[in-house]
Write an enzyme that holds these catalytic residues in place. Structure first.
Site: not given
Length: 390
Positions: A246-248
């Site tokens: 999700e961060e990327r």
């Protein structure tokens, strides 16, 4: 991925909040090298924007991840990189594992206040000797009765000078590096004061992302109940790798509008700037280069949307999210750099919007996993590099 009326309404609401409450103060926050996170997050929480993809039982909207992508993209409307990054830490970096694997107690005590904007969060992974090498962290939590007693350091921690809690990756045993880590919720402040044993050792000055506070944090025998652990002991490395998806995706989506704006500002400048009896925009090299940059950004958009579609479908999108993050990092360097050149001397001034993007955008190839780490992951998914022995 198609944006519906609901996606667009969320974007309109967020853009209106940005225009009224964030952009008018960005220059002041950049000079201060910090922004009032509690104030800004509370406003976003009241609009329901900090928990779009989080469970309804804890104040979220329970929507699929495309809504989070729509929000991330709209954050590019903010006239700096630091504030969007701080918001992204709250929504897509410190909270996904908590929402997915945390106990009901943890979600009630930490997730719900974060969604409401009543608490500011940070994610504690990087250390002075372990940035992109997540397996190399040294912070340790020893057991003492029903508690963990944590000692170590965390560095490059966004929001840490204001955060109420940290989702901390810490070694909880002496086992293999990929199986000895746990994610632990660590309260950092009580009644506005740092918890005993936690020290903000340094506020780190950066060449960009100035409005985002970044700290070096020391932990000296910090006592935390073991029930504050997210999920299973020893599964923290896996949880963090999943959280990175999700961060990327967020990192890629959050660059789309800002990169588009950078090109748009430069087109307007080139049409107005006169030289040698014509406008800068009349030069074929300028036309072709800006057209090429726009094509690159739209390619990133297509890749990011495709990765999001597959994520919503329940696929492991490690490869796709990694490619999107890698491409976003590269474009965050090349687009502002090329555009700045066309601005000439004006581009080399501190206040120029493109020069701020040039400074802020450089982090994208470092933070959240350096470009070289992204390439290493892709080489493994392609079967041309050996996977680490676990």
């Amino acid at each position: 991925m198609q944006f519906t009326h609901e996606h667009r309404e969320i974007q309109k609401t967020l853009k209106r909040y940005i225009d009224e409450h964030i952009n008018p103060q960005v220059d002041e926050w950049e000079k201060a090298e910090i922004f009032p996170a509690h104030e800004v997050f509370k406003g976003l929480g009241e609009l329901g924007l900090l928990g779009l993809t989080k469970p309804e039982a804890f104040g979220g909207a329970g929507l699929d991840y495309s809504y989070g992508m729509a929000m991330a993209e709209t954050l590019g409307h903010i006239h700096c990189g630091g504030v969007p990054m701080a918001i992204g830490v709250q929504t897509d970096m410190a909270t996904p594992a908590l929402a997915r694997f945390g106990s009901e107690e943890l979600k009630r005590d930490f997730l719900a206040p974060a969604i409401a904007g009543d608490m500011v969060s940070c994610i504690g992974v990087s250390e002075p000797a372990a940035g992109s090498d997540v397996a190399g962290i040294k912070s340790f939590a020893r057991k003492d009765g029903d508690d963990y007693v944590i000692s170590g350091q965390k560095m490059w921690i966004t929001n840490s000078l204001q955060a109420d809690w940290m989702c901390m990756l810490v070694n909880t045993s002496e086992g293999p590096a990929h199986k000895n880590k746990s994610l632990v919720m660590v309260p950092m402040r009580e009644n506005g004061k740092l918890v005993k044993g936690i020290e903000v050792a340094q506020k780190i000055r950066k060449i960009g992302m100035n409005s985002s506070d970044t700290g070096l944090i020391y932990f000296d025998e910090v006592r935390v109940p073991q029930r504050y652990r997210i999920g299973q002991e020893g599964a923290g490395f896996i949880y963090q790798m999943q959280q990175f998806q999700e961060e990327r995706l967020w990192c890629a989506a959050s660059t789309l509008e800002s990169l588009t704006n950078c090109i748009g500002w430069t087109v307007e400048w080139a049409q107005e700037r006169k030289l040698f009896g014509a406008s800068l925009a009349d030069q074929q090299w300028v036309q072709f280069k800006l057209a090429e940059l726009k094509t690159e950004v739209e390619s990133l958009r297509a890749l990011t949307y495709l990765a999001c579609e597959r994520y919503i479908a329940g696929e492991d999108v490690t490869e796709w999210a990694t490619m999107a993050k890698l491409k976003a990092g590269r474009l965050n360097r090349t687009v502002p750099d090329t555009c700045l050149q066309f601005w000439g001397g004006m581009g080399f001034t501190w206040e120029n919007k493109v020069s701020r993007m040039y400074r802020d955008g450089r982090l994208a190839s470092i933070g959240g996993g350096a470009d070289e780490v992204m390439l290493g992951i892709l080489a493994k998914t392609m079967g041309i590099a050996k996977r680490a022995v676990k």
